[in-house]
Motif scaffolding. Structure first.
Motif, short mmCIF file in Angstrom:
data_model
loop_
_atom_site.label_atom_id
_atom_site.label_comp_id
_atom_site.label_asym_id
_atom_site.label_seq_id
_atom_site.Cartn_x
_atom_site.Cartn_y
_atom_site.Cartn_z
N ALA A 569 22.91 -2.38 68.71
CA ALA A 569 24.02 -2.80 68.21
C ALA A 569 25.10 -1.90 68.14
CB ALA A 569 23.89 -3.75 67.02
N LEU A 570 24.97 -0.63 68.16
CA LEU A 570 26.02 0.37 67.90
C LEU A 570 27.03 0.47 69.06
CD1 LEU A 570 23.75 3.50 66.80
CD2 LEU A 570 25.08 1.93 65.29
N PRO A 571 28.19 0.52 68.73
CA PRO A 571 29.31 0.70 69.53
C PRO A 571 29.28 2.05 70.08
CG PRO A 571 30.10 0.65 67.48
CD PRO A 571 28.75 0.37 67.10
N PHE A 572 30.01 2.17 71.17
CA PHE A 572 29.95 3.61 71.83
C PHE A 572 30.62 4.71 70.99
CE2 PHE A 572 32.43 6.63 74.46
CZ PHE A 572 31.24 7.14 75.24
N GLY A 573 29.90 5.80 71.07
CA GLY A 573 30.63 7.02 70.00
C GLY A 573 29.90 7.01 68.89
N VAL A 574 29.44 6.19 68.30
CA VAL A 574 28.69 6.14 66.92
C VAL A 574 27.11 6.32 67.17
CG1 VAL A 574 28.08 4.76 64.99
CG2 VAL A 574 30.35 4.62 66.18
N VAL A 598 20.31 -4.09 57.16
CA VAL A 598 21.26 -4.48 58.51
C VAL A 598 22.70 -4.71 57.98
CG1 VAL A 598 21.79 -6.40 60.14
CG2 VAL A 598 19.52 -5.62 59.83
N ASN A 599 22.78 -5.32 56.84
CA ASN A 599 24.26 -5.28 56.18
C ASN A 599 25.01 -4.11 55.82
OD1 ASN A 599 23.72 -8.10 56.35
ND2 ASN A 599 24.14 -8.63 54.36
N LEU A 600 23.96 -3.18 55.29
CA LEU A 600 24.56 -1.70 55.03
C LEU A 600 25.07 -1.17 56.32
CD1 LEU A 600 22.54 -0.72 51.76
CD2 LEU A 600 24.86 -1.66 51.87
N VAL A 601 23.93 -0.96 57.23
CA VAL A 601 24.30 -0.45 58.54
C VAL A 601 25.51 -0.94 59.16
CG1 VAL A 601 23.52 0.08 60.57
CG2 VAL A 601 22.00 0.43 58.63
N THR A 602 25.72 -2.23 59.32
CA THR A 602 26.75 -2.75 59.56
C THR A 602 28.09 -2.55 59.05
OG1 THR A 602 25.40 -4.70 60.36
CG2 THR A 602 27.68 -5.09 60.50
N ASN A 603 28.00 -2.49 57.69
CA ASN A 603 29.23 -2.24 57.01
C ASN A 603 29.80 -0.78 57.46
OD1 ASN A 603 31.12 -2.88 54.57
ND2 ASN A 603 30.34 -0.97 54.20
N ALA A 607 33.23 0.44 59.13
CA ALA A 607 34.00 1.49 58.39
C ALA A 607 34.30 2.66 59.37
CB ALA A 607 33.19 2.01 57.34
N ILE A 608 33.39 3.30 60.34
CA ILE A 608 33.77 4.06 61.02
C ILE A 608 34.76 3.69 62.19
CG2 ILE A 608 32.67 5.68 62.88
CD1 ILE A 608 30.25 5.82 61.24
N GLY A 609 34.64 2.51 62.65
CA GLY A 609 35.59 1.73 63.52
C GLY A 609 35.43 2.30 65.04
N ASP A 610 36.58 2.46 65.92
CA ASP A 610 36.38 2.96 67.21
C ASP A 610 36.16 4.28 67.52
OD1 ASP A 610 36.93 0.23 67.98
OD2 ASP A 610 39.07 0.58 67.86
N GLY A 611 36.43 5.24 66.63
CA GLY A 611 36.36 6.43 66.73
C GLY A 611 34.60 7.18 66.52
N PRO A 612 34.64 8.18 66.88
CA PRO A 612 33.09 8.63 67.07
C PRO A 612 32.91 8.81 65.54
CG PRO A 612 34.62 10.36 67.40
CD PRO A 612 35.37 9.30 67.40
N GLY A 613 31.53 8.77 65.01
CA GLY A 613 30.91 9.04 63.82
C GLY A 613 29.41 8.88 63.66
N THR A 614 28.97 9.08 62.45
CA THR A 614 27.38 9.05 62.31
C THR A 614 27.11 8.23 61.09
OG1 THR A 614 27.17 11.58 63.22
CG2 THR A 614 25.39 10.53 62.00
N VAL A 615 26.19 7.31 61.31
CA VAL A 615 25.50 6.72 60.14
C VAL A 615 24.14 7.06 59.72
CG1 VAL A 615 24.65 4.21 59.31
CG2 VAL A 615 26.75 4.53 60.82
N THR A 616 23.83 7.67 58.53
CA THR A 616 22.76 8.05 58.23
C THR A 616 21.73 7.21 57.31
OG1 THR A 616 23.64 10.39 58.60
CG2 THR A 616 21.57 10.27 57.14
#
Length: 713
Positions: A569-574, A598-603, A607-616
């Motif tokens: 479910a991750l968008p490109f760049g994340v 799921v809700n915390l990861v989705t949030n 929050a990162i949006g279209d830009g690149p980023g990392t969820v840990t």
């Protein structure tokens, strides 16, 4: 002071008060001088009487000591003569009791105060004694004087007072060694003095009716002259019963003052020891008898002092009575001053209770006066001098313009509206203040002063804010309750509609071959119906219509099971990272924990949006705290959130997304699930950018089995 009158009246009042105090001081000084003279004379006379008595006691003790020494010396001479006679009897036959008794009887009559002579043989048995009745075989081997003479002591010895071997009376033994012509030890000669023979001499010492004359040796004493009848001259009295062990130990020779325990009489005592002998003398004079003459003189002095004092008091009262009429005038002024003081105290207390200070401004001179409460409101010390400039510095630039406008309107003669502003105290605390004022108009329609009040309304505003917040929470709760009821009804109806769809579709699929187009279409129908059923369950959980089923759940395993689904479910760049440690076992509903993740990861992804980023995503077990907790952390590298957003992030329907892109229920549902499991959730900004959500749940060994009510709807 209000009501004091013109200056001459105030000055007259001060002069009258001064004269009254001067008259009182003069009377008290004369009375005090007379009292001092009386007390000083009494003290001097008493000291003189005690000094004379001390000298007399010491002199009488010396006389008694000399008389006792001469008496003992005479007895010693008789003992030496008698010992010589006995030593001349060489053979054993010569030392027969009859012959020894004859020698003792002949010598005992040489001194009138020699009470008895006793001869003790070398075998420590009494051979003969001038006492009328002597028991047979009296052993004297335990007596110290016999032991010393047997060991070779040839001089005259005087021992400590001890009971007699022959009679039950107390004696002071005076002993002499008896030797044969060849120098061998033949026995001991013991002499006993009859101190009653000196009774007339003791009476000539003139110690008074309550005086005391005593002879002591060791721990025992003999009292020839005493006012009490408890002790006899030949009876044993312990020395410490006379004046106590402490008094005797501290006074070896000289004089001391102490109370006699036998009769409770306070005495001045002269004490002397006879040189070279175990014998001492005491002469005691009663302090009460010594001070009898002093008391008679004191009574005469007191009568004179009383007469003089009465005269001084009478003159002082007469002088004060003449000033009484002027005091009436000053009393009225004093009462007026007290009323004014009480009014000021009441005003001060009222200002303290209401936290309201008062102030007054002179628009011409600029002089500013304010009450003590103003110092407390502004947090200023009492040494601070209030001025307009200082007041503007205290309120700060934000409230300066409004306060200046308030004063300008009051100077123009208009009553301005109240002004509220914030004040930062020197200690850093901010207080909310409300200022009101009004002009004082003179007869010429000019503003001569501005009076006003300043009230600290910080607590009131906080209470109002809390009340508004409670009202908002109540409205939100009512709204969410209605929404939950509606959602629950819709979910039940939708669930009833899904039952035949799933059931009939599964029945039809059983009759279709695998791989057919019809079967593939029905599988899509079942997948859609299953997702709809899961949605119904979430709606029922949100509306509290469905009770969660709790069991031991490892949070790390829940993350691993849904990890592939989250990655798809991750968008490109994340990208996503996980740091999950096993052992974080909690008592929870598996689907609800999965929904939290799921809700915390989705949030975080949103929050990162279209830009690149990392969820840990990380999971740890904290067992070093009591009770132990499981920690689930989800952090992102997004832009983070401001303080306003962070304070409202868990409110239902609060979202920062545009209309149509978010419901504002994701984090509210997370908060509700966590609190219903007895846990807590925290939100903080990540250093360097981003947001971190920390979820804390009780570990399985400390978790509660029953759900905890929460307030997320």
């Amino acid at each position: 002071m209000v009501g004091m009158g013109p200056r001459d009246r105030s000055g007259g009042q001060r002069r009258s008060t001064g004269k009254r105090w001067a008259a009182q001081a003069f009377g008290m000084a004369i009375f005090g001088l007379l009292s001092f003279m009386l007390l000083f004379q009494m003290r001097q006379d008493r000291m003189a009487a005690l000094t004379t008595a001390t000298a007399t006691a010491d002199r009488l003790a010396r006389v008694l000591e000399a008389h006792t020494r001469e008496t003992v010396s005479s007895v010693g001479a008789v003992l030496s003569t008698t010992a010589l006679h006995l030593g001349m009897m060489n053979d054993a036959a010569a030392l027969q009791p009859e012959r020894v008794l004859a020698v003792l009887s002949a010598n005992v009559r040489s001194l009138p105060y020699l009470k008895a002579l006793t001869f003790i043989g070398a075998d420590a048995l009494v051979v003969a004694s001038t006492h009328s009745k002597v028991a047979d075989k009296i052993d004297a081997s335990s007596r110290d004087y016999f032991q010393k003479h047997a060991a070779g002591e040839r001089g005259t010895l005087i021992g400590i007072a001890t009971p007699s071997l022959v009679t039950p009376h107390l004696i002071v033994p005076i002993t002499q060694r008896v030797e044969t012509a060849g120098g061998d030890f033949a026995g001991v000669l013991v002499a006993v003095i009859d101190f009653r023979y000196f009774e007339a001499f003791f009476k000539t010492l003139s110690v008074g009716e309550r005086g005391l004359v005593a002879l002591y040796s060791g721990d025992n004493a003999m009292i020839p002259e005493t006012p009490f009848n408890e002790a006899r001259i030949d009876a044993a009295v312990r020395t410490d019963r006379l004046f106590g062990a402490d008094a005797l130990a501290s006074a070896v020779e000289g004089t001391f003052r102490a109370e006699t325990p036998l009769d409770g009489v306070d005495r001045i005592v002269g004490i002397r020891e006879v040189d070279g002998l175990f014998l001492g003398v005491m002469v005691g004079l009663s302090v009460d008898e010594v001070l009898a003459g002093w008391r008679d003189g004191t009574r005469s002095h007191a009568i004179v002092w009383l007469a003089a004092g009465c005269g001084v008091v009478g003159l002082t009262i007469l002088l004060l009575g003449q000033m009484h009429r002027r005091d009436r005038v000053t009393e009225a002024l004093r009462a007026a001053g007290e009323r004014l003081c009480r009014n000021e105290q009441h005003l001060t207390r009222a200002q303290n209770v209401s936290r309201m200070g008062s102030w007054e401004l002179d628009p011409v001179s600029g002089q500013l006066i304010w009450s003590p409460m103003m110092y407390r409101i502004f947090g200023q010390p009492k040494s601070f001098r209030p001025t307009i400039g200082g007041l503007f510095d205290i309120v700060g630039p934000k409230a300066r313009d409004g306060l200046q406008s308030l004063l300008d309107r009051a100077i123009s003669g208009v009553v301005p509206s109240a002004l509220e502003f914030d004040v930062t105290r020197p200690d850093g605390e901010t207080r909310r203040c409300r200022c009101k004022c009004e002009p004082v108009i003179s007869t010429g329609n000019k503003t001569v002063a501005i009076v006003g009040t300043l009230q600290d309304v910080t607590e009131q505003r906080r209470a109002e804010a809390e009340r508004l917040d409670l009202e908002r929470q109540l409205q939100q709760a009512l709204k969410m309750e209605a929404l939950g009821t509606l959602a629950g009804g819709i979910a039940h109806d939708l669930n009833n509609a899904l039952v035949p769809v799933l059931g009939l579709t599964e029945c039809v699929m059983e009759n279709l071959p695998a791989g057919g187009a019809e079967r593939a279409d029905l599988e899509l129908v079942i997948d859609g119906a299953t997702r709809a059923r899961d949605l119904v369950r979430q709606i029922l959980a949100f509306s509290r219509k469905e009770a969660p089923e709790r069991e031991p759940v490892d949070i790390a395993k829940v993350v691993d099971m849904g990890w592939e689904l989250l990655l798809r479910a991750l968008p490109f760049g994340v990208r996503m990272e996980r740091r999950c440690a096993a052992g974080a076992l909690v008592l929870a509903d598996h689907s609800q924990i999965d929904q939290v993740i799921v809700n915390l990861v989705t949030n975080a992804v949103q929050a990162i949006g279209d830009g690149p980023g990392t969820v840990t995503v990380s999971v740890t077990a904290q067992r070093d705290t009591a009770p132990g907790k499981a920690r689930l952390t989800v952090e992102d590298t997004g832009p983070g959130m401001d303080e306003t957003t962070r304070s409202r992030v868990f409110e239902p329907f609060f979202t920062t997304k545009p209309v149509g892109e978010g419901t504002g229920l994701g984090l509210a549902v997370v908060h509700g699930i966590v609190t219903s499991h007895g846990g807590s959730i925290e939100c903080r900004n990540r250093p360097g950018g981003g947001t971190v959500f920390d979820v804390f749940l009780p570990l399985f060994e400390t978790a509660v089995a029953e759900p905890i009510p929460c307030d997320f709807i």
